[in-house]
Scaffold this active site. Structure first.
Site, mmCIF file in Angstrom:
data_model
loop_
_atom_site.group_PDB
_atom_site.id
_atom_site.type_symbol
_atom_site.label_atom_id
_atom_site.label_comp_id
_atom_site.label_asym_id
_atom_site.label_seq_id
_atom_site.Cartn_x
_atom_site.Cartn_y
_atom_site.Cartn_z
ATOM 1 N N HIS A 108 -18.487 -26.486 5.779
ATOM 2 C CA HIS A 108 -18.895 -25.946 7.076
ATOM 3 C C HIS A 108 -17.749 -25.156 7.726
ATOM 4 O O HIS A 108 -17.316 -25.441 8.847
ATOM 5 C CB HIS A 108 -19.358 -27.070 8.008
ATOM 6 C CG HIS A 108 -20.311 -26.596 9.062
ATOM 7 N ND1 HIS A 108 -21.323 -27.363 9.559
ATOM 8 C CD2 HIS A 108 -20.399 -25.413 9.737
ATOM 9 C CE1 HIS A 108 -22.003 -26.683 10.474
ATOM 10 N NE2 HIS A 108 -21.446 -25.507 10.601
ATOM 11 N N ARG A 122 -28.006 -23.324 8.421
ATOM 12 C CA ARG A 122 -28.356 -24.720 8.687
ATOM 13 C C ARG A 122 -28.667 -25.402 7.350
ATOM 14 O O ARG A 122 -29.451 -24.878 6.546
ATOM 15 C CB ARG A 122 -29.603 -24.829 9.577
ATOM 16 C CG ARG A 122 -29.565 -24.020 10.857
ATOM 17 C CD ARG A 122 -28.673 -24.641 11.921
ATOM 18 N NE ARG A 122 -28.865 -24.036 13.232
ATOM 19 C CZ ARG A 122 -28.315 -22.900 13.638
ATOM 20 N NH1 ARG A 122 -27.573 -22.193 12.798
ATOM 21 N NH2 ARG A 122 -28.520 -22.440 14.862
ATOM 22 N N GLU A 127 -23.863 -34.097 7.214
ATOM 23 C CA GLU A 127 -22.447 -33.752 7.240
ATOM 24 C C GLU A 127 -21.685 -34.794 8.057
ATOM 25 O O GLU A 127 -22.219 -35.322 9.025
ATOM 26 C CB GLU A 127 -22.245 -32.363 7.860
ATOM 27 C CG GLU A 127 -22.883 -31.229 7.069
ATOM 28 C CD GLU A 127 -22.652 -29.863 7.705
ATOM 29 O OE1 GLU A 127 -21.872 -29.791 8.688
ATOM 30 O OE2 GLU A 127 -23.236 -28.885 7.247
#
Length: 538
Positions: free
Chosen positions: A284, A237, A266
């Protein structure tokens, strides 16, 4: 409806693996509507019994209210933020996801970043393709013999550890909600605290949930506890790291390098850390493998098939309403059971076994719902995976924690009791509760070895253990008052003469409508006569 003469209709609203679609087509009337607008979905959802989605389709209350025949929602992925689970539950719609689909992908990406960080692979590629031969400048370090620190030892953390062991790394991990047996099976060392991991790690990888306690966990204070030259990897995270503090540690040389797959905001393409030669970043990609995406589609299709054919939906994030006659008795105890799980978890330093006892008339019912509620509270905010009534037993099993449930038709002093005992290598923690009154208010009756009676429907509970001498309650009240914290209710438990093993400690339990700052808890707990303090968000 007779499924043999009139097959169920299933809508595949977003692209999933062809294998998953074929699996559905073998049994149901399947329509692929990956290009539908919201208006078309609203118009046509009423004729479908199952729907498969990813992250783009919004199944909010408006859509679900029109889904008169819908029995199951399959989410090909982990999160279900785009589904109104509460509305689905009220309508008896099962919501299932694919929580294990990306675990291997996330673990492998973590290891890939560790290797890339150790051997400067992205930097070397960029250098060579720009026309430079910088062999001496880009020499790296070996993993063999180095220590990998793992914070969070759930499913993904364990897979990373297994792979790191293959490279000859020593693995030191910390997760109080993973049993010693799992560490032994994997060959990892169980650290006594997160600080011990910070101090031991050459490479530090994060596998924690995002909670108020873990947000900003990697900061100036925790970085000061690490080895000089530590390398940090985050595929969990973004908010676990305070970016400015990491940047300062990179500038000072305290941190030799970092590999980041996740960020506080993001998507992001412009970040101060992106310009650092010793920082590796990926957008990611932790779950982004063809296999993980295919696995998610297939697993979700399997759950939809199970839901529509009477099978076991093992990844449901909600459960259909139980029989009204059972819910009438057990319903009021569900929030109590979850609160007891949270309280017990906050008081325990480690957990190997969970013992749950149901006493009184509730013991005459199927109490599995209450047991699941205890486990949900126990793991809430303590696992990288989101916890719910369905997956809680699996999370316990993966961590080597054994669960026992007993029922007894008689309860001493009260009509019904729920007793939760956590057994760990550092001792035993027991909490007891019940509900009272026409509104079935939850009450805490025992904690830290002392009995009292405190209604716990306020959002925050604070417990202190202290020497049983005059003036202690007043000191706590004064300290909270100075901090601007309003006490809703309070109770004190102290052992009466002749009751069990002698103890000169008392326990004070307080509920508040706002959080008690940790600094205030620490200040009181460290003052003269106090032994410990805990604050728990219920």
């Amino acid at each position: 409806m007779n499924a043999l003469t009139e097959p169920y209709k299933v809508l595949v609203a977003e692209k999933i693996a062809a294998t998953g679609v074929d699996m559905l087509k073998e049994r149901f009337d399947v329509e692929v509507g990956t290009d539908w607008s919201r208006e078309e979905l609203l118009d046509r959802i009423g004729s479908f019994h199952g729907i498969l989605i990813r992250s783009a389709t919004q199944l909010d209350a408006e859509v679900l209210d029109r889904a008169d025949n819908l029995k199951v929602v399959g989410r090909a992925g982990v999160g279900v933020d785009n589904v109104d689970v509460q509305t689905a539950s009220k309508k008896g719609i099962i919501v299932a996801n694919a929580p294990e689909a990306n675990t291997v992908a996330a673990a492998e990406h973590t290891v890939a970043l560790i290797l890339a960080l150790a051997r400067n692979i992205p930097q070397a590629h960029a250098s060579l393709t720009s026309g430079k031969w910088e062999r001496s400048k880009l020499g790296g370090t070996e993993l063999d013999g180095k220590t990998l620190g793992v914070l969070g030892f759930g499913r993904i953390g364990q897979l990373v550890a297994i792979r790191a062991k293959a490279f000859g790394m020593r693995v030191v991990a910390f997760d109080p909600f993973t049993a010693d047996s799992r560490y032994r099976e994997i060959g990892a060392e169980k650290a006594e605290s997160a600080d011990a991991v910070l101090g031991a790690a050459d490479f530090l990888t994060l596998h924690l949930p995002k909670t108020p306690e873990t947000q900003g966990f990697i900061n100036t204070e925790t970085l000061a506890k690490t080895k000089d030259g530590v390398r940090i990897i985050n595929v969990a995270r973004g908010p676990l790291i305070v970016d400015e503090d990491l940047q300062a540690a990179l500038d000072s040389g305290k941190v030799a390098g970092a590999a980041l797959d996740v960020f506080t905001k993001e998507p992001i393409t412009d970040h101060p850390l992106f310009s650092y030669a010793n920082v590796i970043v990926t957008p990611h990609l932790g779950a982004s493998t063809a296999e993980a995406q295919d696995r998610a589609g297939v697993q979700t299709a399997e759950q939809v098939v199970a839901a529509l054919t009477g099978g076991s939906v093992t990844t449901a994030v909600n459960i259909p309403a139980i029989a009204p006659e059972d819910m009438q008795v057990l319903g009021p105890f569900v929030p109590l059971a979850e609160k007891l799980g949270k309280i017990a978890a906050s008081l325990a330093d480690s957990v190997e076994r969970v013992e749950i006892e149901h006493l009184g008339r509730i013991a005459e019912r199927d109490t599995r719902l209450l047991t699941l509620s205890v486990l949900t509270g126990l793991f809430s905010g303590r696992t990288e995976e989101a916890v719910n009534l369905v997956n809680a037993p699996t999370l316990a099993e993966e961590r080597g924690i054994t669960i026992s449930e007993t029922r007894e038709a008689q309860a001493k002093d009260y009509s019904d009791l729920v007793r939760v005992t956590l057994v760990g290598k550092d001792g035993t923690v027991r909490v007891v509760g019940t509900t009272l009154g026409q509104k079935h208010r939850p009450h805490l009756l025992e904690a830290w070895g002392q009995r009292f009676n405190l209604q716990i429907d306020d959002p925050y509970l604070t417990l202190f253990r202290y020497s049983d001498v005059p003036g202690m309650v007043g000191r706590v009240g004064s300290s909270l008052g100075e901090a601007g914290v309003n006490i809703s209710a309070a109770a004190v438990g102290r052992q009466a003469p002749g009751e069990g093993e002698a103890s000169d400690l008392a326990v004070m339990a307080i509920t508040t409508d706002g959080p008690v700052p940790e600094t205030v808890i620490d200040q009181i707990a460290k003052s003269d006569g106090f032994v410990s303090g805990r604050s728990i968000e219920l």
